[in-house]
Design a protein around this motif. Structure first.
Motif, PDB file in Angstrom:
ATOM      1  N   ALA A  60       1.072  10.601  -8.357  1.00  0.00           N
ATOM      2  CA  ALA A  60       2.475  10.723  -8.757  1.00  0.00           C
ATOM      3  C   ALA A  60       3.128  11.921  -8.076  1.00  0.00           C
ATOM      4  O   ALA A  60       4.263  11.838  -7.605  1.00  0.00           O
ATOM      5  CB  ALA A  60       2.576  10.859 -10.278  1.00  0.00           C
ATOM      6  N   ARG A  61       2.415  13.014  -7.994  1.00  0.00           N
ATOM      7  CA  ARG A  61       2.970  14.244  -7.417  1.00  0.00           C
ATOM      8  C   ARG A  61       3.322  14.084  -5.941  1.00  0.00           C
ATOM      9  O   ARG A  61       4.300  14.638  -5.463  1.00  0.00           O
ATOM     10  CB  ARG A  61       1.965  15.370  -7.611  1.00  0.00           C
ATOM     11  CG  ARG A  61       2.413  16.693  -7.122  1.00  0.00           C
ATOM     12  CD  ARG A  61       3.277  17.420  -8.158  1.00  0.00           C
ATOM     13  NE  ARG A  61       3.743  18.658  -7.615  1.00  0.00           N
ATOM     14  CZ  ARG A  61       3.072  19.789  -7.645  1.00  0.00           C
ATOM     15  NH1 ARG A  61       1.901  19.848  -8.234  1.00  0.00           N
ATOM     16  NH2 ARG A  61       3.567  20.860  -7.090  1.00  0.00           N
ATOM     17  N   VAL A  62       2.506  13.311  -5.198  1.00  0.00           N
ATOM     18  CA  VAL A  62       2.781  13.125  -3.769  1.00  0.00           C
ATOM     19  C   VAL A  62       3.575  11.853  -3.501  1.00  0.00           C
ATOM     20  O   VAL A  62       3.839  11.522  -2.350  1.00  0.00           O
ATOM     21  CB  VAL A  62       1.491  13.158  -2.912  1.00  0.00           C
ATOM     22  CG1 VAL A  62       0.801  14.509  -3.016  1.00  0.00           C
ATOM     23  CG2 VAL A  62       0.550  12.017  -3.245  1.00  0.00           C
ATOM     24  N   GLY A  63       3.952  11.135  -4.568  1.00  0.00           N
ATOM     25  CA  GLY A  63       4.770   9.935  -4.405  1.00  0.00           C
ATOM     26  C   GLY A  63       4.013   8.753  -3.835  1.00  0.00           C
ATOM     27  O   GLY A  63       4.593   7.914  -3.161  1.00  0.00           O
ATOM     28  N   ALA A  64       2.714   8.680  -4.121  1.00  0.00           N
ATOM     29  CA  ALA A  64       1.887   7.590  -3.598  1.00  0.00           C
ATOM     30  C   ALA A  64       1.761   6.476  -4.630  1.00  0.00           C
ATOM     31  O   ALA A  64       1.899   6.705  -5.833  1.00  0.00           O
ATOM     32  CB  ALA A  64       0.498   8.113  -3.236  1.00  0.00           C
ATOM     33  N   VAL A  65       1.485   5.280  -4.146  1.00  0.00           N
ATOM     34  CA  VAL A  65       1.237   4.132  -5.021  1.00  0.00           C
ATOM     35  C   VAL A  65      -0.189   4.274  -5.548  1.00  0.00           C
ATOM     36  O   VAL A  65      -1.142   4.303  -4.756  1.00  0.00           O
ATOM     37  CB  VAL A  65       1.397   2.802  -4.252  1.00  0.00           C
ATOM     38  CG1 VAL A  65       1.101   1.619  -5.141  1.00  0.00           C
ATOM     39  CG2 VAL A  65       2.788   2.719  -3.643  1.00  0.00           C
ATOM     40  N   PRO A  66      -0.363   4.383  -6.867  1.00  0.00           N
ATOM     41  CA  PRO A  66      -1.698   4.639  -7.411  1.00  0.00           C
ATOM     42  C   PRO A  66      -2.762   3.627  -6.976  1.00  0.00           C
ATOM     43  O   PRO A  66      -3.903   4.002  -6.735  1.00  0.00           O
ATOM     44  CB  PRO A  66      -1.491   4.586  -8.929  1.00  0.00           C
ATOM     45  CG  PRO A  66      -0.055   4.931  -9.119  1.00  0.00           C
ATOM     46  CD  PRO A  66       0.664   4.380  -7.906  1.00  0.00           C
ATOM     47  N   SER A  67      -2.384   2.366  -6.827  1.00  0.00           N
ATOM     48  CA  SER A  67      -3.375   1.348  -6.489  1.00  0.00           C
ATOM     49  C   SER A  67      -3.955   1.534  -5.087  1.00  0.00           C
ATOM     50  O   SER A  67      -5.102   1.170  -4.837  1.00  0.00           O
ATOM     51  CB  SER A  67      -2.768  -0.054  -6.624  1.00  0.00           C
ATOM     52  OG  SER A  67      -1.660  -0.182  -5.755  1.00  0.00           O
ATOM     53  N   THR A  68      -3.194   2.100  -4.167  1.00  0.00           N
ATOM     54  CA  THR A  68      -3.707   2.318  -2.812  1.00  0.00           C
ATOM     55  C   THR A  68      -4.122   3.763  -2.565  1.00  0.00           C
ATOM     56  O   THR A  68      -4.788   4.063  -1.582  1.00  0.00           O
ATOM     57  CB  THR A  68      -2.646   1.926  -1.759  1.00  0.00           C
ATOM     58  OG1 THR A  68      -1.482   2.717  -1.969  1.00  0.00           O
ATOM     59  CG2 THR A  68      -2.303   0.456  -1.844  1.00  0.00           C
ATOM     60  N   PHE A  69      -3.763   4.657  -3.474  1.00  0.00           N
ATOM     61  CA  PHE A  69      -4.040   6.074  -3.304  1.00  0.00           C
ATOM     62  C   PHE A  69      -5.543   6.357  -3.312  1.00  0.00           C
ATOM     63  O   PHE A  69      -6.018   7.258  -2.621  1.00  0.00           O
ATOM     64  CB  PHE A  69      -3.337   6.878  -4.404  1.00  0.00           C
ATOM     65  CG  PHE A  69      -3.417   8.353  -4.217  1.00  0.00           C
ATOM     66  CD1 PHE A  69      -2.810   8.966  -3.132  1.00  0.00           C
ATOM     67  CD2 PHE A  69      -4.094   9.148  -5.131  1.00  0.00           C
ATOM     68  CE1 PHE A  69      -2.882  10.339  -2.944  1.00  0.00           C
ATOM     69  CE2 PHE A  69      -4.164  10.514  -4.963  1.00  0.00           C
ATOM     70  CZ  PHE A  69      -3.561  11.117  -3.867  1.00  0.00           C
TER      71      PHE A  69
END
Length: 156
Positions: A60-69
């Motif tokens: 969330a902090r880096v603005g990434a999609v959790p499923s691909t992070f």
């Protein structure tokens, strides 16, 4: 507050200075980007400032999609930049933290940036340096503190 007759000149001078500073930022991070991607470097910067974080909070902090992070973190673990560890509070919770190598990379970029700024400033007279200090203080106070998310866009 408007400076009579000078807003355009002040705006243009500030934009020139911001481009010069962005050039320093770009040069300071360029070597690191031969080892990691910019999104990966952002992860390193966040962890450097915050310490170990839960995977979801970091995404969330880096603005990434959790499923691909998770795949990004897998690559960073494989590269030796970060490590995964169980949370002391919950075995189901996974924390991500910097390795010594990851911390070293962020520190190198920060030190390179510091040296480049210092190099520019040492080429100025003491009076000019004081003018820079005064102007930067006034500008940063007027502009306010940027959000961490704003800074992450540039890997700061």
């Amino acid at each position: 507050m408007q400076n009579h007759g000078f807003p355009h000149e002040a705006t243009e001078a500030t934009l020139r200075a911001s481009r010069a500073l962005l050039g320093i930022v770009a040069r300071s991070v360029s070597d690191a980007l031969e080892q990691v991607t910019l999104p990966q470097f952002r992860v390193l910067v966040v962890l450097s400032g915050s310490g170990a974080m839960r995977m979801g909070a970091l995404a969330a902090r880096v603005g990434a999609v959790p499923s691909t992070f998770s795949r990004t973190i897998d690559r960073m673990v494989d590269g030796g930049w970060v490590l995964r560890q169980e949370s002391p509070q919950s075995r189901r919770e996974i924390l991500v933290d910097l390795t010594e190598e990851g911390r070293r990379l962020v520190d190198q970029v920060t030190e390179r940036r510091r040296r480049q700024v210092a190099s520019v400033l040492t080429s100025l007279t003491a009076e000019e340096q004081q003018q820079i200090i005064d102007a930067m203080e006034v500008f940063s106070t007027a502009a306010g503190e940027p959000t961490p998310e704003d800074l992450l866009t540039l890997g700061l």
